[in-house]
Enzyme design. Structure first.
Site, PDB file in Angstrom:
ATOM      1  N   ASP A 155      -1.696  -8.973  12.560  1.00 44.85           N
ATOM      2  CA  ASP A 155      -3.071  -9.408  12.342  1.00 44.85           C
ATOM      3  C   ASP A 155      -3.474 -10.610  13.202  1.00 44.85           C
ATOM      4  OD1 ASP A 155      -3.303  -7.458  10.404  1.00 44.85           O
ATOM      5  OD2 ASP A 155      -2.547  -8.778   8.832  1.00 44.85           O
ATOM      6  N   SER A 208       0.833  -1.217   0.000  1.00 51.23           N
ATOM      7  CA  SER A 208       0.000   0.000   0.000  1.00 51.23           C
ATOM      8  C   SER A 208       0.862   1.260   0.000  1.00 51.23           C
ATOM      9  CB  SER A 208      -0.967   0.003   1.183  1.00 51.23           C
ATOM     10  OG  SER A 208      -0.296  -0.267   2.386  1.00 51.23           O
ATOM     11  N   ARG A 261       3.916  -5.317  17.389  1.00 49.68           N
ATOM     12  CA  ARG A 261       2.519  -4.850  17.415  1.00 49.68           C
ATOM     13  C   ARG A 261       1.601  -5.969  17.910  1.00 49.68           C
ATOM     14  NH1 ARG A 261       2.088  -3.061  11.322  1.00 49.68           N
ATOM     15  NH2 ARG A 261       2.952  -5.156  11.187  1.00 49.68           N
ATOM     16  N   HIS A 294       5.838 -13.000   7.595  1.00 54.80           N
ATOM     17  CA  HIS A 294       5.947 -11.604   7.164  1.00 54.80           C
ATOM     18  C   HIS A 294       7.022 -11.506   6.088  1.00 54.80           C
ATOM     19  CE1 HIS A 294       6.269  -7.223   7.341  1.00 54.80           C
ATOM     20  NE2 HIS A 294       5.062  -7.284   7.851  1.00 54.80           N
ATOM     21  N   HIS A 341      -2.039  -8.839   2.342  1.00 56.88           N
ATOM     22  CA  HIS A 341      -1.639  -7.587   3.016  1.00 56.88           C
ATOM     23  C   HIS A 341      -2.716  -7.266   4.055  1.00 56.88           C
ATOM     24  CE1 HIS A 341       0.352  -3.853   3.615  1.00 56.88           C
ATOM     25  NE2 HIS A 341      -0.039  -3.176   2.555  1.00 56.88           N
TER      26      HIS A 341
HETATM   27  N1  CMX Z   1       1.335 -20.266   6.564  1.00 58.34           N
HETATM   28  C1  CMX Z   1       1.702 -21.172   5.658  1.00 58.34           C
HETATM   29  N2  CMX Z   1       2.676 -21.010   4.767  1.00 58.34           N
HETATM   30  C2  CMX Z   1       3.345 -19.861   4.821  1.00 58.34           C
HETATM   31  C3  CMX Z   1       3.044 -18.857   5.769  1.00 58.34           C
HETATM   32  C4  CMX Z   1       1.973 -19.092   6.658  1.00 58.34           C
HETATM   33  N3  CMX Z   1       1.589 -18.193   7.543  1.00 58.34           N
HETATM   34  N4  CMX Z   1       3.883 -17.805   5.581  1.00 58.34           N
HETATM   35  C5  CMX Z   1       4.678 -18.129   4.545  1.00 58.34           C
HETATM   36  N5  CMX Z   1       4.330 -19.359   4.075  1.00 58.34           N
HETATM   37  C6  CMX Z   1       4.870 -20.044   2.906  1.00 58.34           C
HETATM   38  C7  CMX Z   1       4.576 -19.183   1.680  1.00 58.34           C
HETATM   39  O1  CMX Z   1       3.233 -19.374   1.217  1.00 58.34           O
HETATM   40  C8  CMX Z   1       5.629 -19.646   0.712  1.00 58.34           C
HETATM   41  O2  CMX Z   1       5.180 -20.872   0.156  1.00 58.34           O
HETATM   42  P1  CMX Z   1       5.443 -21.221  -1.420  1.00 58.34           P
HETATM   43  O3  CMX Z   1       6.933 -21.249  -1.547  1.00 58.34           O
HETATM   44  O4  CMX Z   1       4.777 -22.523  -1.608  1.00 58.34           O
HETATM   45  O5  CMX Z   1       4.807 -20.097  -2.183  1.00 58.34           O
HETATM   46  C9  CMX Z   1       6.807 -19.940   1.633  1.00 58.34           C
HETATM   47  O6  CMX Z   1       6.265 -20.105   2.949  1.00 58.34           O
HETATM   48  C10 CMX Z   1       7.848 -18.828   1.674  1.00 58.34           C
HETATM   49  O7  CMX Z   1       7.184 -17.599   1.942  1.00 58.34           O
HETATM   50  P2  CMX Z   1       7.945 -16.413   2.708  1.00 58.34           P
HETATM   51  O8  CMX Z   1       9.081 -15.975   1.858  1.00 58.34           O
HETATM   52  O9  CMX Z   1       8.222 -16.818   4.111  1.00 58.34           O
HETATM   53  O10 CMX Z   1       6.821 -15.304   2.797  1.00 58.34           O
HETATM   54  P3  CMX Z   1       6.492 -14.160   1.743  1.00 58.34           P
HETATM   55  O11 CMX Z   1       7.424 -13.023   1.994  1.00 58.34           O
HETATM   56  O12 CMX Z   1       6.400 -14.709   0.367  1.00 58.34           O
HETATM   57  O13 CMX Z   1       5.003 -13.758   2.188  1.00 58.34           O
HETATM   58  C11 CMX Z   1       3.293 -13.306   3.735  1.00 58.34           C
HETATM   59  C12 CMX Z   1       4.771 -13.100   3.401  1.00 58.34           C
HETATM   60  C13 CMX Z   1       2.894 -12.364   4.874  1.00 58.34           C
HETATM   61  C14 CMX Z   1       2.421 -12.951   2.513  1.00 58.34           C
HETATM   62  C15 CMX Z   1       3.075 -14.779   4.136  1.00 58.34           C
HETATM   63  O14 CMX Z   1       3.826 -15.066   5.298  1.00 58.34           O
HETATM   64  C16 CMX Z   1       1.618 -15.137   4.361  1.00 58.34           C
HETATM   65  O15 CMX Z   1       0.907 -15.455   3.400  1.00 58.34           O
HETATM   66  N6  CMX Z   1       1.120 -15.086   5.642  1.00 58.34           N
HETATM   67  C17 CMX Z   1      -0.253 -15.318   5.942  1.00 58.34           C
HETATM   68  C18 CMX Z   1      -1.080 -14.097   5.579  1.00 58.34           C
HETATM   69  C19 CMX Z   1      -0.817 -12.929   6.523  1.00 58.34           C
HETATM   70  O16 CMX Z   1      -0.822 -13.095   7.735  1.00 58.34           O
HETATM   71  N7  CMX Z   1      -0.617 -11.721   5.954  1.00 58.34           N
HETATM   72  C20 CMX Z   1      -0.449 -10.491   6.756  1.00 58.34           C
HETATM   73  C21 CMX Z   1       0.872  -9.844   6.546  1.00 58.34           C
HETATM   74  C22 CMX Z   1       0.972  -8.548   7.303  1.00 58.34           C
HETATM   75  C23 CMX Z   1       0.707  -7.357   6.399  1.00 58.34           C
HETATM   76  O17 CMX Z   1       1.380  -7.198   5.366  1.00 58.34           O
HETATM   77  O18 CMX Z   1      -0.145  -6.578   6.723  1.00 58.34           O
END
Ligand code: CMX
Length: 436
Positions: free
Chosen positions: A363, A232, A317, A308, A262
């Site tokens: 979150d 964002s 937080r 994250h 996000h």
């Molecule tokens: N549960 C399961 N698998 C997860 C995970 C979780 N909470 N967090 C990361 N992974 C997985 C990813 O899906 C990715 O899998 P693939 O290789 O199969 O695609 C792998 O682990 C590596 O990901 P990463 O490099 O650790 O994480 P990213 O930087 O790509 O993504 C985020 C970060 C937040 C999108 C991811 O951790 C996620 O989807 N979390 C759950 C959703 C969430 O809580 N989002 C809020 C984020 C806060 C914000 O931005 O406001």
């Protein structure tokens, strides 16, 4: 010193500093860009400047040098002043800022008409972003730009736009909630209350001991900013770099916040916890929570609220929200499950070996607190996040204009170019190896 005067005082120094830093090494390298980064969402590439806040892998959010956990007793208005100027306001500056926000809080009639014209089933983020965008009509920045105001003065109309937007957004957001979830007519603001307490009042949530207002102050403070590279913030800055005004820029950025990876994770997280409880059929045991989460991962689902893109520790937080919950709702069932997940999920994610950050993000806890106070409509949660994040987005834009940052235009490459470049590079390396 009042906000406008403080900015006028510090901006020349900020410009001088930026010029000096630039002059130290315009061609200095800040690191290589790897193919993995190009394929990986530009992760870790140092390509933007943002002074409002920084997010360390192992520290979490730091606002102007102060860790967020040391700011949890501050009002969001104080945080806005801090984001912009690097200092907390004194009492007079705070009161002036609160007065500015009060006097700017009249919402134009056409915003209500726009909202009322949308179907009831429209997602609250669509309603919010539409309301922000239609107010573009009010932009001082655009008018001054069209009149030919020199670029180095444009930060000031940007500040007026920001104050108007910040003043009105809780009133608009509260109406979106009351309309969508049929909570009754609009409530009028109370000019004796601070910005976040007013938002709490406008939502209409029962608050006999004032602790819901405390939660809203905390919520607005914790979500206000998260440096410049998140979806964002970056979208907002990119749009603004074309000298689009704050309404275009912020509504664009908030469309990014509405994505499930996000800001929408905010709603998904509580949905996940309530579903976990309902699927299990009772307050779950640790073994049941563990089995449930393992099943989710086996089915290629993410565990909302964990992981994250930048952080590699428990989000401070999250800790701030847990501290609040321990004080005000220690025996709540949903809050109990949040704490159970915290004891169980990181270990499972670490064992899974995929997620780089197995720790909870902001979150993971916020929804359980809102749920306790009766704000159970998950679809609304990203609107709360947005109201807060507008503080940080606005501060970033005002500073970007003060420093006259250029239009953002990185280079994209084609897959064919990448293929050719990598093939040539690999062949060269092979030849060099053979020569050895
Ligand atoms: N549960 C399961 N698998 C997860 C995970 C979780 N909470 N967090 C990361 N992974 C997985 C990813 O899906 C990715 O899998 P693939 O290789 O199969 O695609 C792998 O682990 C590596 O990901 P990463 O490099 O650790 O994480 P990213 O930087 O790509 O993504 C985020 C970060 C937040 C999108 C991811 O951790 C996620 O989807 N979390 C759950 C959703 C969430 O809580 N989002 C809020 C984020 C806060 C914000 O931005 O406001």
């Amino acid at each position: 010193m009042i906000l406008r005067d403080k900015l006028a005082e510090i901006i020349p120094g900020l410009r001088k500093e930026a010029n000096e830093v630039f002059a130290q090494g315009p061609n200095a390298s800040l690191g290589e860009v790897t193919v993995e980064q190009v394929f990986g969402g530009m992760r870790g590439i140092k390509a933007l400047i943002c002074d409002t806040s920084e997010v360390g892998l192992d520290t979490g959010l730091i606002i102007r040098g102060i860790p967020i956990l040391e700011l949890t007793d501050k009002l969001p208005e104080e945080i806005f002043y801090l984001l912009l100027t690097g200092e907390l306001p004194d009492q007079k500056a705070l009161e002036d800022l609160q007065w500015e926000l009060r006097r700017r809080s009249d919402v134009p009639f056409y915003v209500w008409n726009t909202i009322n014209a949308l179907p009831m089933e429209t997602h609250p983020m669509v309603v919010l972003n539409s309301a922000v965008l239609v107010m573009e009509n009010e932009s001082f920045f655009r008018k001054r730009y069209e009149e030919g105001m020199p670029k180095d003065m444009l930060w000031e109309p940007m500040l007026w736009d920001a104050l108007n937007l910040i003043a009105r957004i809780p009133i608009i957001a509260a109406y979106i909630y009351r309309r969508k979830f049929t909570k009754g007519p609009r409530i009028n603001p109370d000019n004796t209350l601070d910005w976040a307490a007013n938002y709490a009042r406008l939502l209409g949530t029962e608050d006999p001991d004032g602790s819901f207002a405390d939660l809203m102050r905390l919520y607005m403070t914790l979500h206000c900013d998260h440096e410049g590279g998140n979806v964002s913030a970056m979208a907002t800055q990119t749009i603004n770099s074309a000298l689009s005004d704050i309404y275009f820029s912020v509504s664009g950025g908030l469309n990014g916040l509405a994505g499930p990876l996000h800001g929408l994770a905010n709603q998904e997280c509580l949905r996940f916890i309530v579903k976990l409880r309902d699927d299990i059929g009772h307050t779950p045991s640790d073994a049941e929570v563990k089995e449930y989460c393992i099943n989710l991962l086996n089915n290629k689902r993410v565990i909302a609220g964990y992981g994250h893109a930048v952080l590699r520790v428990t989000d401070p937080r999250f800790t701030a929200f847990i501290n609040f919950g321990n004080k005000y709702l220690p025996d709540d069932e949903i809050f109990g499950i949040v704490k159970q997940l915290f004891n169980i999920v990181p270990k499972i994610l670490m064992e899974g070996g995929k997620a780089k950050d197995p720790w909870p993000n902001v979150d993971a806890a916020s929804g359980s607190l809102l749920h306790y106070y009766g704000l159970t409509e998950y679809d609304y949660y990203t609107v709360l996040f947005s109201v807060s994040r507008i503080l940080g987005l606005s501060a970033q834009l005002i500073l970007n204009r003060a420093l006259n940052r250029p239009i953002i235009r990185p280079k994209s490459v084609t897959t064919a170019w990448l293929k050719k470049t990598l093939t040539a590079k690999n062949a060269e390396e092979k030849k060099a190896e053979e020569k050895k």
